[in-house]
Design a protein around this motif. Structure first.
Motif, short mmCIF file in Angstrom:
data_model
loop_
_atom_site.label_atom_id
_atom_site.label_comp_id
_atom_site.label_asym_id
_atom_site.label_seq_id
_atom_site.Cartn_x
_atom_site.Cartn_y
_atom_site.Cartn_z
N LEU A 18 0.82 -1.21 0.00
CA LEU A 18 0.00 0.00 0.00
C LEU A 18 0.86 1.26 0.00
O LEU A 18 0.46 2.28 -0.55
CB LEU A 18 -0.97 0.01 1.18
CG LEU A 18 -2.16 -0.96 1.04
CD1 LEU A 18 -3.11 -0.80 2.22
CD2 LEU A 18 -2.93 -0.72 -0.26
N MET A 19 2.05 1.20 0.59
CA MET A 19 2.95 2.36 0.52
C MET A 19 3.38 2.58 -0.93
O MET A 19 3.44 3.71 -1.41
CB MET A 19 4.18 2.16 1.42
CG MET A 19 3.88 2.27 2.92
SD MET A 19 3.27 3.90 3.43
CE MET A 19 4.82 4.80 3.57
N ARG A 20 3.64 1.48 -1.66
CA ARG A 20 4.00 1.62 -3.08
C ARG A 20 2.84 2.23 -3.86
O ARG A 20 3.01 3.08 -4.72
CB ARG A 20 4.38 0.25 -3.68
CG ARG A 20 5.71 -0.30 -3.19
CD ARG A 20 6.13 -1.55 -3.97
NE ARG A 20 5.31 -2.73 -3.72
CZ ARG A 20 5.61 -3.68 -2.83
NH1 ARG A 20 6.71 -3.61 -2.09
NH2 ARG A 20 4.82 -4.70 -2.66
N ARG A 21 1.62 1.76 -3.53
CA ARG A 21 0.46 2.25 -4.27
C ARG A 21 0.04 3.66 -3.86
O ARG A 21 -0.81 4.27 -4.53
CB ARG A 21 -0.74 1.32 -4.02
CG ARG A 21 -0.60 -0.04 -4.63
CD ARG A 21 -1.93 -0.76 -4.45
NE ARG A 21 -1.84 -2.19 -4.66
CZ ARG A 21 -2.87 -3.02 -4.48
NH1 ARG A 21 -4.03 -2.54 -4.08
NH2 ARG A 21 -2.73 -4.31 -4.70
N SER A 22 0.57 4.16 -2.76
CA SER A 22 0.08 5.44 -2.21
C SER A 22 0.28 6.58 -3.21
O SER A 22 -0.43 7.57 -3.17
CB SER A 22 0.79 5.76 -0.89
OG SER A 22 2.15 6.05 -1.12
N ARG A 23 1.26 6.42 -4.11
CA ARG A 23 1.52 7.45 -5.12
C ARG A 23 0.28 7.74 -5.97
O ARG A 23 0.10 8.83 -6.47
CB ARG A 23 2.66 7.00 -6.03
CG ARG A 23 4.01 6.97 -5.35
CD ARG A 23 5.10 6.64 -6.36
NE ARG A 23 5.12 5.23 -6.72
CZ ARG A 23 5.84 4.32 -6.09
NH1 ARG A 23 6.60 4.69 -5.07
NH2 ARG A 23 5.82 3.05 -6.44
N ASP A 24 -0.59 6.72 -6.13
CA ASP A 24 -1.80 6.91 -6.95
C ASP A 24 -2.79 7.86 -6.28
O ASP A 24 -3.67 8.40 -6.93
CB ASP A 24 -2.52 5.59 -7.21
CG ASP A 24 -1.55 4.52 -7.70
OD1 ASP A 24 -0.44 4.90 -8.12
OD2 ASP A 24 -1.90 3.32 -7.65
N GLY A 25 -2.67 8.00 -4.96
CA GLY A 25 -3.55 8.90 -4.23
C GLY A 25 -5.01 8.54 -4.36
O GLY A 25 -5.86 9.39 -4.55
N GLY A 114 0.99 13.32 -4.75
CA GLY A 114 0.67 14.50 -5.54
C GLY A 114 1.40 15.75 -5.05
O GLY A 114 2.29 15.68 -4.22
N THR A 115 0.99 16.89 -5.60
CA THR A 115 1.60 18.15 -5.17
C THR A 115 0.53 19.21 -5.01
O THR A 115 -0.53 19.15 -5.65
CB THR A 115 2.63 18.68 -6.21
OG1 THR A 115 2.01 18.60 -7.50
CG2 THR A 115 3.92 17.88 -6.19
N GLY A 116 0.79 20.16 -4.17
CA GLY A 116 -0.12 21.29 -3.98
C GLY A 116 -1.52 20.87 -3.60
O GLY A 116 -1.69 19.92 -2.82
N GLY A 119 -2.49 17.30 -4.00
CA GLY A 119 -1.79 16.30 -3.18
C GLY A 119 -2.42 16.13 -1.82
O GLY A 119 -3.44 16.74 -1.50
N GLY A 120 -1.82 15.25 -1.04
CA GLY A 120 -2.34 15.03 0.31
C GLY A 120 -1.51 13.99 1.03
O GLY A 120 -0.43 13.60 0.56
N ARG A 121 -2.01 13.57 2.15
CA ARG A 121 -1.33 12.55 2.95
C ARG A 121 -2.12 11.25 2.85
O ARG A 121 -3.34 11.24 2.69
CB ARG A 121 -1.24 12.97 4.41
CG ARG A 121 -0.50 14.25 4.64
CD ARG A 121 1.00 14.10 4.58
NE ARG A 121 1.55 13.33 5.69
CZ ARG A 121 2.79 12.85 5.71
NH1 ARG A 121 3.59 13.04 4.68
NH2 ARG A 121 3.24 12.19 6.76
N TYR A 122 -1.38 10.17 2.95
CA TYR A 122 -1.99 8.85 2.84
C TYR A 122 -1.53 8.03 4.04
O TYR A 122 -0.36 8.04 4.38
CB TYR A 122 -1.50 8.20 1.54
CG TYR A 122 -2.28 7.00 1.09
CD1 TYR A 122 -3.50 7.13 0.44
CD2 TYR A 122 -1.78 5.72 1.33
CE1 TYR A 122 -4.21 6.02 0.02
CE2 TYR A 122 -2.48 4.59 0.90
CZ TYR A 122 -3.70 4.76 0.25
OH TYR A 122 -4.39 3.67 -0.16
#
Ligand code: BTN
Length: 236
Positions: A18-25, A114-116, A119-122
């Motif tokens: 899930l940490m790897r997938r977190s980039r998908d947001g 993401g950015t700005g 983006g957000g926290r996961y």
């Protein structure tokens, strides 16, 4: 709240995946279960060993932006314990206990995506629960097993019990913070009133937790609020 459940026969670690997938947001909470983990991870760089069928290993991934993350593991512990059995107690900050033996552990990791404003926290909330008794394997006390309480417990049934309350409670934590879970943690606090030793060697008596989820310990130097440490119970 809606969430998807994904069950895979084998992964290195549900947290790592899930940490790897977190980039998908992703916005929908995902509950990822592995029947077997080849590189399960515990806190402080330790491993988490479990044989297929002997444990339930899963992680919940959810975009989350609480004002204060501290106390999330206590809220998660309270949620899981309440969903399963009144005899389950919580050992600050991340363990589920049965009669002073470890029944399960929680590993929370966070990532940014993401950015700005896009983006957000996961947050990845990983939970490992022992279902069947197993040998101590070098641990000072043998681990506890859920089947001591629920003799026929199988991973899918246990998941069914904990999943929906867990998702709801983690989302509630994001809104309301630890305050909403304080009394729930207190009701299951395994350390309160007991003599404990902290990893810096200091000793005292556990006095519950603060409003932010720090462990309160009455030591020779007075009342201390401990936000991160290993704690062990001193034998009476
Ligand atoms: C600990 O006791 O130190 C925490 C153990 C957490 C183990 C779970 S099993 C599912 C998830 N995936 C991992 O690699 N670790 C957590």
């Amino acid at each position: 709240p809606g969430f998807t459940v994904e069950i895979l026969p084998e992964l290195d670690s549900t947290n790592s995946e899930l940490m790897r997938r977190s980039r998908d947001g992703r916005s929908e909470p995902v509950l990822l279960v592995a029947e077997r983990q080849t590189a399960g991870r515990g806190r402080l760089g330790r491993g988490w060993q479990s044989a297929a069928g002997d444990s339930l290993t899963f992680s919940l991934g959810v975009p989350l932006a609480p004002a204060d993350w501290s106390g999330l593991s206590l809220a998660v512990g309270a949620s899981v314990a309440e969903a399963l059995h009144p005899a389950i107690r919580l050992k600050w900050p991340n363990d589920l206990w049965l009669d002073d033996r470890k029944l399960g552990g929680i590993l929370i990791e966070t990532a940014s995506f993401g950015t700005g404003s896009a983006g957000g926290r996961y947050a990845v909330v990983g939970i490992g629960l022992n279902l069947a008794p197993r040998p101590a394997e070098g641990l000072s006390t043998p681990p506890a097993a859920l089947r001591e309480l629920l003799p026929y417990a199988q991973a899918p049934d246990v998941l069914q019990l904990v999943a929906a309350p867990l998702v709801a409670d983690v989302l509630r934590f994001a809104q309301a913070g630890f305050e909403a879970f304080h009394s729930h943690f207190d009701a299951r606090d395994a350390l309160r009133g007991r003599a404990v030793t902290l990893s810096d060697g200091s000793a005292g008596v556990a006095q519950g937790v603060s409003e932010s989820g720090s462990l309160l310990v009455h030591t020779a130097a007075g009342l201390q609020a401990v936000s991160s440490s290993e704690v062990s119970v001193r034998p009476a």
